[in-house]
Scaffold this motif. Structure first.
Motif, PDB file in Angstrom:
ATOM      1  N   THR A   1     -73.154  50.281  25.839  1.00 46.92           N
ATOM      2  CA  THR A   1     -71.677  50.264  24.964  1.00 46.92           C
ATOM      3  C   THR A   1     -71.477  48.707  25.340  1.00 46.92           C
ATOM      4  O   THR A   1     -71.376  47.503  25.774  1.00 46.92           O
TER       5      THR A   1
ATOM      6  N   THR B 225     -61.135  46.653  22.767  1.00 43.30           N
ATOM      7  CA  THR B 225     -61.970  48.605  23.005  1.00 43.30           C
ATOM      8  C   THR B 225     -63.514  48.360  23.380  1.00 43.30           C
ATOM      9  O   THR B 225     -64.180  47.142  23.475  1.00 43.30           O
TER      10      THR B 225
ATOM     11  N   TYR C 242     -62.066  58.470  32.662  1.00 49.97           N
ATOM     12  CA  TYR C 242     -63.027  56.973  31.012  1.00 49.97           C
ATOM     13  C   TYR C 242     -63.637  56.430  31.261  1.00 49.97           C
ATOM     14  O   TYR C 242     -64.712  55.886  30.862  1.00 49.97           O
TER      15      TYR C 242
ATOM     16  N   TYR D 231     -59.154  52.808  24.604  1.00 45.48           N
ATOM     17  CA  TYR D 231     -60.460  53.852  23.893  1.00 45.48           C
ATOM     18  C   TYR D 231     -59.824  54.774  22.753  1.00 45.48           C
ATOM     19  O   TYR D 231     -59.208  55.519  23.208  1.00 45.48           O
ATOM     20  N   LYS D 232     -60.224  54.730  21.576  1.00 51.59           N
ATOM     21  CA  LYS D 232     -59.460  55.926  20.707  1.00 51.59           C
ATOM     22  C   LYS D 232     -57.552  55.793  20.886  1.00 51.59           C
ATOM     23  O   LYS D 232     -57.783  56.848  20.861  1.00 51.59           O
TER      24      LYS D 232
ATOM     25  N   GLY E 204     -66.858  51.492  23.179  1.00 51.45           N
ATOM     26  CA  GLY E 204     -67.446  52.390  22.745  1.00 51.45           C
ATOM     27  C   GLY E 204     -69.079  51.727  22.494  1.00 51.45           C
ATOM     28  O   GLY E 204     -69.918  50.376  22.039  1.00 51.45           O
TER      29      GLY E 204
END
Length: 556
Positions: A219, A252, A211, A181-182, A254
């Motif tokens: 998401t 990933t 997290y 994540y990022k 988001g």
């Protein structure tokens, strides 16, 4: 009287009933033995069985069972399974660890391991392998277990969130692959399950705290493994994740732009793994109005997922090209039009993402087609030769209406730029072929012959003209030279002996000589006293310099 002797009365003998102290020692020993047996029994827990695929490194009375590096048992027996598919290890567990024997408890053999995710089990190089136990306090009590082939990625009780991901892609992940994540590693893939009936791969993934609070019902998860090259209509695009995902695989997550953050997920949920971020973003568009384009040109370079644009703005995508069952005739026939299914998504044009939005789009497209809206295939990039669908209004087209094809409405198609250029070149070539080239060739030959004859005559005339000019120039030069020589002869005659001019010249030279002789005294004075031209007076006698006066010593 005779003395009668009295005999003594017999003594009463009493039997002794006391216990000998010699019996006390064995009784104490028996009590101590019983106490030791009881103590050992009270400290010894149940016997459990663990199934392993093989018994590599396991030894009876030597291999320990540990949890959190604390010994809680030891191996007592090893035997083969009747079907020879593995081994059964019997182990004695300490009584104080009996409450940890639940059906959710895990066992595995700890040995040195080297993988892309790291190195583990190096301590067993000296102490030897041991059986690790991951305890659990949930589930029912159990004394029979099946060991894991690999250590669990996430220990039980670790705070976080378990989610299940699924993918129909040919690409597969493996246990231990990271969740990013990022740029931060926030979780790992725990195990993999392939559903034979659905033919879908499911992945159990653990997201670590804190997290896990980032995972909501909106998401999206997408793949960021290695280096991804994508040739699109807009050009070449390269995507990479972190250094870890360059060496292994990874995903990933988001919330795509334009979607609300949603509600936090608090229990296991299911998510799809999309091939890229763009696919994850496009998936949020649910409703779509589908149309068919009947393409007479080539569709080489057009791919499923290519954008559909209106005046440069993306309003949809290509859903299918020449779908199965859409062929009405021979596909090899020259007149066969290739059907291309496109989808125009209402939410991309500020319309509701539902059936009402679809109806609004259909009404708008119907009106625009009657006003000159046409579809065409255009090249998005010369490097990739990728095509996209372009919708534009044209003024030079005739009014039309939406057609029908296999239950879809069809939008009229305009030839693409390349086809138009090819058509214009073809028309130009036809016109050139229709020209009387043979007659023009004969006329040109005659004209060239006449021009050549004229050039030859002009060359001859130029040569003659050059000769005439040379003669004229020679005559003029001779006349000028003659006049010059005459002038020189006249001057020579004038200066000859006995001529008037000579006598006049001689008189003039004599007068000049006399004049210079008269000026000689004046020049001499000016040489001695240059101020005489300004001041008068003074001795005008010219003094001659004298020699040295004789001294007395010189007299005889």
């Amino acid at each position: 009287m005779t003395d009668q002797q009295t005999s003594p009365s017999p003594a009463i003998v009493q039997n002794s009933q006391s216990v000998s102290w010699a019996w006390l020692v064995p009784m104490v020993a028996l009590l101590i033995g019983a106490w030791m047996v009881y103590y050992q029994w009270s400290k010894t827990g149940p016997t459990i069985t663990i199934e392993f695929p093989r018994a590599t490194g396991i030894e009876v009375e030597k291999t320990k069972i540990k949890t959190r590096d604390v010994d809680i048992g030891v191996v007592k027996k090893i035997e083969l399974k009747p079907d020879l598919t593995g081994v059964i290890v019997s182990a004695q567990i300490a009584a104080n660890a009996e409450h940890l024997l639940r059906e959710d408890s895990n066992f595995w053999l700890v040995t040195p391991r080297v993988s892309l995710s790291g190195i583990s089990g190096l301590s067993t190089l000296l102490s030897g392998p041991y059986i690790a136990m991951e305890p659990s306090e949930s589930g029912v009590e159990s004394f029979s277990f099946k060991a894991l082939e690999d250590p669990p990625v996430t220990p039980n009780g670790t705070p976080g969130l378990h989610v299940t991901l699924n993918s129909d892609d040919e690409f597969a992940f493996k246990e231990g692959d990271p969740v990013i994540y990022k740029g931060l590693k926030v979780g790992e893939f725990e195990d993999i399950y392939f559903n034979l009936e659905e033919r879908v791969v499911y992945y159990n993934v653990f997201i670590e705290a804190p997290y896990h609070r980032l995972v909501t019902d909106t998401t999206k998860f997408w793949n960021i493994s290695g280096v991804q090259f994508e040739l699109e209509a807009t050009g070449l695009r390269v995507q990479t994740g972190s250094l870890e995902t360059l060496l292994t695989n990874g995903v990933t997550f988001g919330v795509p732009e334009g979607l609300p953050q949603g509600k936090q997920i608090t229990q296991r949920a299911y998510f799809d793994i999309f091939p890229s971020y763009d696919d994850a973003v496009n998936h949020r568009f649910k409703a779509a109005a589908q149309y068919v384009l009947l393409i007479d040109d080539t569709v080489r370079g057009l791919k499923v997922g290519a954008p559909v644009e209106y005046r440069g703005l993306v309003i949809g995508e290509v859903r299918d090209i020449n779908p199965v069952g859409s062929q009405d005739g021979n596909i090899m026939h020259d007149g066969y039009a290739i059907p291309v299914v496109i989808a125009i998504q209402p939410s991309r044009v500020d319309r509701p993402d539902n059936d009402d939005g679809v109806n609004q789009v259909r009404d708008q497209i119907s009106t625009w087609v009657s006003q000159g809206l046409r579809a065409s295939l255009k090249m998005g990039n010369l490097l990739t030769s990728a095509l996209y669908v372009d919708l534009q209004h044209y003024d030079d087209v005739e009014p039309a209406e939406l057609g029908q094809y296999k239950g879809f409405e069809t939008i009229p198609v305009r030839p693409n730029d390349l086809a138009q250029i090819t058509e214009k070149v073809s028309v130009l070539l036809d016109k050139m072929n229709a020209l009387p080239l043979q007659q023009l060739t004969g006329s040109i030959d005659q004209t060239l012959g006449s021009v050549q004859l004229a050039l030859e005559q002009l060359s001859s005339t130029a040569a003659q003209l050059e000769g005439v000019l040379a003669e004229v120039e020679s005559e003029q030069l001779a006349g000028q030279l003659r006049q010059t020589l005459d002038g020189v002869q006249q001057l020579t005659n004038d200066l000859a002996n006995g001529s008037d001019n000579q006598e006049s010249l001689m008189r003039t030279l004599a007068e000049i000589r006399q004049t210079f002789k008269s000026l000689q005294p004046l020049l001499h004075k000016l040489n001695q006293a240059p101020n005489r031209l300004i001041f008068d007076g003074g001795d005008s006698t010219i003094r001659e310099p004298r020699g040295k006066s004789p001294s007395k010593e010189d007299n005889p």
